[in-house]
Design a protein around this motif. Structure first.
Motif, PDB file in Angstrom:
ATOM      1  N   GLU A  29     -37.268  65.117  33.454  1.00 22.74           N
ATOM      2  CA  GLU A  29     -36.102  65.838  33.973  1.00 22.74           C
ATOM      3  C   GLU A  29     -36.514  67.195  34.522  1.00 22.74           C
ATOM      4  O   GLU A  29     -37.590  67.707  34.216  1.00 22.74           O
ATOM      5  N   GLN A  30     -35.621  67.760  35.311  1.00 20.31           N
ATOM      6  CA  GLN A  30     -35.888  69.050  35.933  1.00 20.31           C
ATOM      7  C   GLN A  30     -36.079  70.148  34.891  1.00 20.31           C
ATOM      8  O   GLN A  30     -35.413  70.193  33.869  1.00 20.31           O
ATOM      9  N   HIS A  31     -37.036  71.032  35.169  1.00 18.34           N
ATOM     10  CA  HIS A  31     -37.257  72.246  34.378  1.00 18.34           C
ATOM     11  C   HIS A  31     -37.467  73.429  35.314  1.00 18.34           C
ATOM     12  O   HIS A  31     -38.370  74.248  35.112  1.00 18.34           O
ATOM     13  N   GLY A  32     -36.615  73.502  36.344  1.00 19.54           N
ATOM     14  CA  GLY A  32     -36.768  74.581  37.304  1.00 19.54           C
ATOM     15  C   GLY A  32     -37.929  74.332  38.247  1.00 19.54           C
ATOM     16  O   GLY A  32     -38.496  73.244  38.308  1.00 19.54           O
ATOM     17  N   GLY A  33     -38.308  75.381  38.981  1.00 21.19           N
ATOM     18  CA  GLY A  33     -39.369  75.236  39.972  1.00 21.19           C
ATOM     19  C   GLY A  33     -40.758  75.491  39.448  1.00 21.19           C
ATOM     20  O   GLY A  33     -41.738  75.319  40.179  1.00 21.19           O
ATOM     21  N   HIS A  34     -40.894  75.878  38.162  1.00 19.77           N
ATOM     22  CA  HIS A  34     -42.206  76.263  37.647  1.00 19.77           C
ATOM     23  C   HIS A  34     -42.780  75.288  36.629  1.00 19.77           C
ATOM     24  O   HIS A  34     -43.957  75.405  36.275  1.00 19.77           O
ATOM     25  N   LEU A  35     -41.984  74.329  36.140  1.00 24.66           N
ATOM     26  CA  LEU A  35     -42.467  73.379  35.146  1.00 24.66           C
ATOM     27  C   LEU A  35     -42.273  71.947  35.636  1.00 24.66           C
ATOM     28  O   LEU A  35     -41.292  71.642  36.314  1.00 24.66           O
ATOM     29  N   THR A 167     -42.189  77.430  28.616  1.00 26.79           N
ATOM     30  CA  THR A 167     -43.191  77.834  29.602  1.00 26.79           C
ATOM     31  C   THR A 167     -44.493  78.246  28.933  1.00 26.79           C
ATOM     32  O   THR A 167     -45.590  77.864  29.376  1.00 26.79           O
ATOM     33  N   ALA A 168     -44.405  78.997  27.841  1.00 28.66           N
ATOM     34  CA  ALA A 168     -45.612  79.416  27.131  1.00 28.66           C
ATOM     35  C   ALA A 168     -46.361  78.222  26.548  1.00 28.66           C
ATOM     36  O   ALA A 168     -47.601  78.163  26.612  1.00 28.66           O
ATOM     37  N   ILE A 169     -45.627  77.298  25.978  1.00 28.14           N
ATOM     38  CA  ILE A 169     -46.275  76.110  25.415  1.00 28.14           C
ATOM     39  C   ILE A 169     -46.997  75.338  26.515  1.00 28.14           C
ATOM     40  O   ILE A 169     -48.138  74.885  26.344  1.00 28.14           O
ATOM     41  N   MET A 170     -46.373  75.186  27.661  1.00 25.69           N
ATOM     42  CA  MET A 170     -47.015  74.474  28.763  1.00 25.69           C
ATOM     43  C   MET A 170     -48.205  75.258  29.313  1.00 25.69           C
ATOM     44  O   MET A 170     -49.209  74.666  29.732  1.00 25.69           O
ATOM     45  N   GLN A 171     -48.124  76.586  29.332  1.00 22.46           N
ATOM     46  CA  GLN A 171     -49.280  77.381  29.764  1.00 22.46           C
ATOM     47  C   GLN A 171     -50.476  77.156  28.840  1.00 22.46           C
ATOM     48  O   GLN A 171     -51.622  77.175  29.285  1.00 22.46           O
ATOM     49  N   ALA A 172     -50.200  76.949  27.556  1.00 21.74           N
ATOM     50  CA  ALA A 172     -51.279  76.707  26.604  1.00 21.74           C
ATOM     51  C   ALA A 172     -51.814  75.286  26.702  1.00 21.74           C
ATOM     52  O   ALA A 172     -53.028  75.064  26.587  1.00 21.74           O
ATOM     53  N   VAL A 178     -48.264  74.505  35.527  1.00 24.53           N
ATOM     54  CA  VAL A 178     -47.245  75.552  35.476  1.00 24.53           C
ATOM     55  C   VAL A 178     -47.325  76.386  36.749  1.00 24.53           C
ATOM     56  O   VAL A 178     -48.372  76.926  37.088  1.00 24.53           O
ATOM     57  N   GLY A 179     -46.196  76.474  37.452  1.00 21.95           N
ATOM     58  CA  GLY A 179     -46.146  77.241  38.683  1.00 21.95           C
ATOM     59  C   GLY A 179     -45.769  78.691  38.442  1.00 21.95           C
ATOM     60  O   GLY A 179     -45.514  79.108  37.309  1.00 21.95           O
TER      61      GLY A 179
END
Length: 257
Positions: A29-35, A167-172, A178-179
């Motif tokens: 599902e959508q998570h904005g434009g950065h995930l 977002t932090a979890i995905m960055q890790a 991550v955009g």
């Protein structure tokens, strides 16, 4: 410890009354434009894997295949979202419960990284208990204790989708997916400093669609995220899940003293 790696003979020989299966639930599902669309699925799988690696010796846990589709009505109007209806999601969990019971499984932890799966977990878990006498534990990392001093209370309360935590979890975990992020708090105007009424973390919870929480379908300030924050969050949530899995293996089965 992966269910799918076993043979049918190995399942028959290994599964017993102490075996715990853990089912990771995600979504597309959508998570904005950065995930990416797979955010919830990637987080669910990673937290389960890290929790399993923290288990004490002798704990018998099997990881079931991660479900990459979830109940997604709240995000259904956004491009890319693959949404199951509540009825379909519940039926899917019902069928999985029946299959696990036929394999002799008596203990199941359902772990979701997508809050929209919660109602289906509640209903299907109760049916598994009634039909199969199964111990079913329903868990979502959103409900775990908040690690102290990592984020302000407001971001914990408001950042319910695509904010600093996810977002932090995905960055890790998956930094290349991550955009760029921009400071934002799209639900701030609709979320006063009170726990009386809100989208989540409130006494009265509004039935919301993603378009209600912000023009880009994001709630929270993703710019607060860092990989270091993500690693601390992952470790914290994995430790909490490890404790749940460990306890699920020793909890009395329904009907037992």
């Amino acid at each position: 410890m992966d269910w799918s790696d076993l043979t049918t003979v190995a399942v028959a020989e290994r599964v017993n009354d102490r075996t715990v299966a853990v089912l990771p639930l995600g979504a597309t599902e959508q998570h904005g434009g950065h995930l990416p669309l797979a955010t919830d699925t990637l987080i669910a799988r990673a937290l389960v894997e890290r929790a399993i690696h923290r288990l004490p010796a002798g704990t018998d846990v099997l990881q079931l295949p991660t479900l990459a589709l979830g109940q997604g009505m709240e995000h259904a109007d956004w491009p890319g979202t693959l949404a199951l209806s509540p009825a379909t999601m519940e039926a899917l969990l019902d069928d999985l419960g029946d299959s696990l019971a036929r394999s002799g499984l008596r203990r199941l932890v359902i772990f979701t990284a997508h809050g929209g799966n919660g109602a289906a977990m509640e209903h299907a878990g109760l049916r598994m208990r009634r039909r199969h006498g199964m111990l079913v534990v329903k868990s979502c990392y959103f409900d775990f204790p908040r690690p102290a001093q990592l984020l302000a209370d407001r971001e914990w309360d408001v950042g319910i989708h695509g904010g600093a935590v996810e977002t932090a979890i995905m960055q890790a975990l998956h930094p290349r997916q991550v955009g760029p992020v921009q400071p934002s708090d799209p639900v701030g105007a609709h979320h006063p400093e009170t726990s009386t009424l809100g989208y989540e973390n409130a006494s009265g919870r509004i039935a919301w669609l993603a378009e209600d929480i912000g023009p880009d379908g994001v709630a929270g300030d993703a710019s607060l995220a860092t990989p270091q924050l993500g690693e601390r969050l992952v470790a914290h949530y994995a430790d909490e899940l490890t404790a749940i899995l460990t306890r699920a293996g020793s909890w009395p089965l329904p009907g037992q003293p």
